[in-house]
Design an enzyme around this catalytic site. Structure first.
Site, PDB file in Angstrom:
ATOM      1  N   HIS A  92      -3.740  -5.173   0.168  1.00  0.00           N
ATOM      2  CA  HIS A  92      -3.275  -5.583   1.492  1.00  0.00           C
ATOM      3  C   HIS A  92      -3.248  -7.107   1.587  1.00  0.00           C
ATOM      4  CE1 HIS A  92      -3.125  -1.710   3.620  1.00  0.00           C
ATOM      5  NE2 HIS A  92      -4.101  -1.358   2.795  1.00  0.00           N
ATOM      6  N   GLU A 116      -1.977  -8.847   3.882  1.00  0.00           N
ATOM      7  CA  GLU A 116      -2.189  -9.251   5.280  1.00  0.00           C
ATOM      8  C   GLU A 116      -3.675  -9.303   5.637  1.00  0.00           C
ATOM      9  OE1 GLU A 116      -2.273  -4.797   5.525  1.00  0.00           O
ATOM     10  OE2 GLU A 116      -1.261  -6.321   4.318  1.00  0.00           O
ATOM     11  N   CYS A 170       0.844  -1.197   0.000  1.00  0.00           N
ATOM     12  CA  CYS A 170       0.000   0.000   0.000  1.00  0.00           C
ATOM     13  C   CYS A 170       0.883   1.253   0.000  1.00  0.00           C
ATOM     14  CB  CYS A 170      -1.002  -0.034   1.148  1.00  0.00           C
ATOM     15  SG  CYS A 170      -2.401   1.095   0.892  1.00  0.00           S
TER      16      CYS A 170
END
Length: 204
Positions: free
Chosen positions: A186, A188, A80
């Protein structure tokens, strides 16, 4: 050892948890000595361009990372805003970026989006990687990844575009040049697909 660089980003713990599950050595750190000893790096992604660059500049990390990544060719993955600071500059701020992959970060053109909410681009989207992009091995492309952003990386060279996403227009959502990699989404927050990304990065 993978160093998850701590510069005040809120998602370092989530990345560390994934590497813990994968049993891959890692640490969250902003210590210059520990960063110098690491094999590769993750630049996490929550925050604004100028705030992130200001912190890195004041901490002394920029000089160290330039040496480790550009001179010694250690691998780095930006996520990001961690991807956006790989660029030369951004419309979001006035500070120069790291310039490791040439290009400028630009705001998504909201006029290209037919239905509200137009910005930020938020939620799950499928992505289209370029052939041979090893970071995407084992990824369910139809499922894709979780996005949350209003700015995108406008790469100076098409050769540096590793994947694209459709959001009103075709946008770059991953870049790669040599040992430098970046992802606008993202991983994660992207469940099994994100785990695959982090595993692949560790094995490159």
């Amino acid at each position: 050892m993978i160093a998850i660089i701590d510069y005040g980003s809120g998602n370092v713990g989530a990345i560390a948890n994934i590497y813990k599950q994968l049993k891959i050595p890692h640490q969250i750190t902003g210590d210059l000595r520990e960063l110098e000893a690491a094999d590769r790096y993750v630049l996490p992604g929550v925050g604004a361009f100028d705030a992130t660059m200001s912190y890195l500049n004041k901490s002394g990390m920029v000089e160290l990372l330039n040496e480790q990544i550009m001179a010694r060719q250690k691998k780095v993955l930006g996520i990001c805003v961690g991807m956006q600071i790989l660029a030369d500059s951004s419309e979001e701020g006035v500070l120069p970026g790291l310039g490791w992959i040439h290009g400028r970060v630009r705001k998504i053109d909201a006029t290209s989006l037919l239905a509200p909410p137009r910005l930020p681009h938020m939620g799950w989207n499928s992505v289209t990687p370029r052939p041979g992009a090893r970071l995407f091995d084992g990824v369910d492309m139809a499922r894709g990844f979780y996005f949350l952003h209003s700015y995108h990386f406008d790469a100076a060279s098409a050769d540096d575009v590793a994947a694209t996403v459709e959001y009103g227009q075709k946008l770059t959502c991953a870049v790669a040049r040599g040992n430098v990699f970046g992802m606008q989404f993202h991983p994660e927050k992207s469940h099994a697909n994100g785990v695959a990304i982090f595993r692949n990065f560790a094995e490159l």
